[in-house]
Design a protein around this motif. Sequence first.
Motif, short mmCIF file in Angstrom:
data_model
loop_
_atom_site.label_atom_id
_atom_site.label_comp_id
_atom_site.label_asym_id
_atom_site.label_seq_id
_atom_site.Cartn_x
_atom_site.Cartn_y
_atom_site.Cartn_z
N PRO A 63 0.82 -1.22 0.00
CA PRO A 63 0.00 0.00 0.00
C PRO A 63 0.86 1.27 0.00
CG PRO A 63 -0.80 -1.56 1.62
CD PRO A 63 0.50 -2.10 1.12
N GLY A 64 0.55 2.16 -0.94
CA GLY A 64 1.26 3.43 -1.03
C GLY A 64 2.49 3.41 -1.90
N TYR A 65 2.78 2.29 -2.58
CA TYR A 65 4.00 2.20 -3.39
C TYR A 65 3.74 1.55 -4.73
CZ TYR A 65 6.39 3.26 0.94
OH TYR A 65 6.79 3.88 2.10
N VAL A 66 4.44 2.04 -5.76
CA VAL A 66 4.57 1.37 -7.04
C VAL A 66 6.08 1.35 -7.33
CG1 VAL A 66 2.31 2.04 -7.92
CG2 VAL A 66 4.29 3.48 -8.42
N PHE A 67 6.48 0.56 -8.30
CA PHE A 67 7.90 0.39 -8.61
C PHE A 67 8.10 0.75 -10.08
CE2 PHE A 67 6.47 -2.35 -5.25
CZ PHE A 67 7.37 -2.07 -4.24
N VAL A 68 9.08 1.63 -10.34
CA VAL A 68 9.26 2.18 -11.68
C VAL A 68 10.70 1.98 -12.14
CG1 VAL A 68 9.07 4.25 -13.11
CG2 VAL A 68 7.51 3.93 -11.20
N GLN A 69 10.86 1.48 -13.37
CA GLN A 69 12.18 1.38 -14.00
C GLN A 69 12.49 2.76 -14.58
OE1 GLN A 69 13.95 -1.58 -14.25
NE2 GLN A 69 15.67 -0.61 -15.28
N MET A 70 13.58 3.40 -14.15
CA MET A 70 13.89 4.75 -14.64
C MET A 70 15.37 5.06 -14.55
SD MET A 70 12.45 7.19 -11.68
CE MET A 70 12.20 6.45 -10.10
N ASP A 71 15.73 6.18 -15.19
CA ASP A 71 17.10 6.69 -15.15
C ASP A 71 17.06 8.21 -15.02
OD1 ASP A 71 16.38 7.62 -17.62
OD2 ASP A 71 17.61 6.24 -18.74
N ILE A 72 18.19 8.86 -15.22
CA ILE A 72 18.31 10.31 -15.04
C ILE A 72 17.30 11.08 -15.90
CG2 ILE A 72 19.82 12.29 -15.46
CD1 ILE A 72 22.14 10.55 -14.52
N GLU A 73 17.16 10.69 -17.16
CA GLU A 73 16.30 11.44 -18.07
C GLU A 73 14.81 11.35 -17.70
OE1 GLU A 73 18.51 9.15 -20.28
OE2 GLU A 73 19.99 10.69 -19.83
N THR A 74 14.41 10.33 -16.98
CA THR A 74 12.98 10.13 -16.73
C THR A 74 12.53 10.47 -15.31
OG1 THR A 74 13.36 7.80 -16.22
CG2 THR A 74 12.80 8.35 -18.50
N ILE A 75 13.44 10.85 -14.44
CA ILE A 75 13.06 11.07 -13.04
C ILE A 75 12.04 12.20 -12.89
CG2 ILE A 75 15.00 12.60 -12.51
CD1 ILE A 75 15.03 11.32 -9.71
N MET A 76 12.20 13.29 -13.63
CA MET A 76 11.26 14.41 -13.51
C MET A 76 9.88 14.03 -14.04
SD MET A 76 12.66 16.60 -11.72
CE MET A 76 11.35 17.79 -11.78
N SER A 77 9.84 13.19 -15.05
CA SER A 77 8.57 12.72 -15.58
C SER A 77 7.81 11.92 -14.53
CB SER A 77 8.80 11.87 -16.83
OG SER A 77 7.61 11.30 -17.28
N VAL A 78 8.55 11.16 -13.71
CA VAL A 78 7.92 10.35 -12.66
C VAL A 78 7.42 11.23 -11.54
CG1 VAL A 78 8.33 8.59 -10.91
CG2 VAL A 78 9.22 8.26 -13.22
N VAL A 79 8.28 12.09 -10.99
CA VAL A 79 7.87 12.88 -9.81
C VAL A 79 6.83 13.94 -10.15
CG1 VAL A 79 9.98 12.46 -8.49
CG2 VAL A 79 9.84 14.46 -9.98
N SER A 80 6.69 14.31 -11.42
CA SER A 80 5.68 15.30 -11.79
C SER A 80 4.33 14.66 -12.12
CB SER A 80 6.16 16.12 -12.99
OG SER A 80 6.29 15.30 -14.14
N THR A 81 4.24 13.34 -12.02
CA THR A 81 2.98 12.64 -12.28
C THR A 81 2.03 12.86 -11.12
OG1 THR A 81 4.16 10.95 -13.55
CG2 THR A 81 1.95 10.39 -12.77
N ASN A 82 0.77 13.17 -11.45
CA ASN A 82 -0.24 13.39 -10.43
C ASN A 82 -0.37 12.16 -9.52
OD1 ASN A 82 -2.28 14.73 -9.05
ND2 ASN A 82 -3.88 14.00 -10.43
N GLY A 83 -0.29 12.36 -8.22
CA GLY A 83 -0.43 11.27 -7.26
C GLY A 83 0.89 10.75 -6.73
N VAL A 84 2.02 11.11 -7.36
CA VAL A 84 3.34 10.69 -6.89
C VAL A 84 3.79 11.64 -5.80
CG1 VAL A 84 5.78 10.44 -7.50
CG2 VAL A 84 4.02 9.55 -9.03
N SER A 85 4.20 11.09 -4.66
CA SER A 85 4.70 11.92 -3.56
C SER A 85 6.21 12.11 -3.67
CB SER A 85 4.36 11.29 -2.21
OG SER A 85 2.96 11.20 -2.05
N TYR A 86 6.94 11.00 -3.77
CA TYR A 86 8.40 11.07 -3.87
C TYR A 86 8.96 9.71 -4.26
CZ TYR A 86 7.98 9.18 0.89
OH TYR A 86 7.63 8.43 1.98
#
Length: 173
Positions: A63-86
């Motif tokens: 509860p409260g977590y998802v897991f994302v495959q990412m790198d430097i170029e995609t980190i801002m895309s993840v944290v700017s998604t509605n519902g993402v805290s950190y």
Amino acid sequence: MATQTMVNADVQLGCYAVKVRAQGEEAVAKALRERGHDVLAPMYTEVRRYSDRLKKVNCALFPGYVFVQMDIETIMSVVSTNGVSYIVRTGRSFEPLSDDDVKTVEALCRGEEQCEPCDYLQVGQKVIIEEGTFAGLTGVLQRVRDENRVVVAVESLHRAVSVAIRSSALRLV
């Protein structure tokens, strides 16, 4: 800008735990997938009893977590998604999940076996027994010869007894 560059420099290609809003795991996972991210969001089906019916509900295993495959170029895309805290990190640096943890989460996503969340019990933690003759007693979890045991004490005598109890009958205090 320099601070953001320093934080981003810590990110490596890997699978990261992402904290999301309460009960928003499915919606956030969908939004991240729409942005092109590879997302793991293990779920299980819970049967809830209402006064007039039973209902099957999809719930997050974590509860409260998802897991994302990412790198430097995609980190801002993840944290700017509605519902993402950190993005979960260790100290000041972002740490991807270990290979074993990624394999576990992947197996939970594709598995057809029934699973459900439970307390993460470790040897030495104080637990309460919820079922059986010892229900309501508290003790300390121990592991003896591949068996969970709870040490319950009679404080006035300064004595303790080790009782074999299955994990499903225990809860953290």
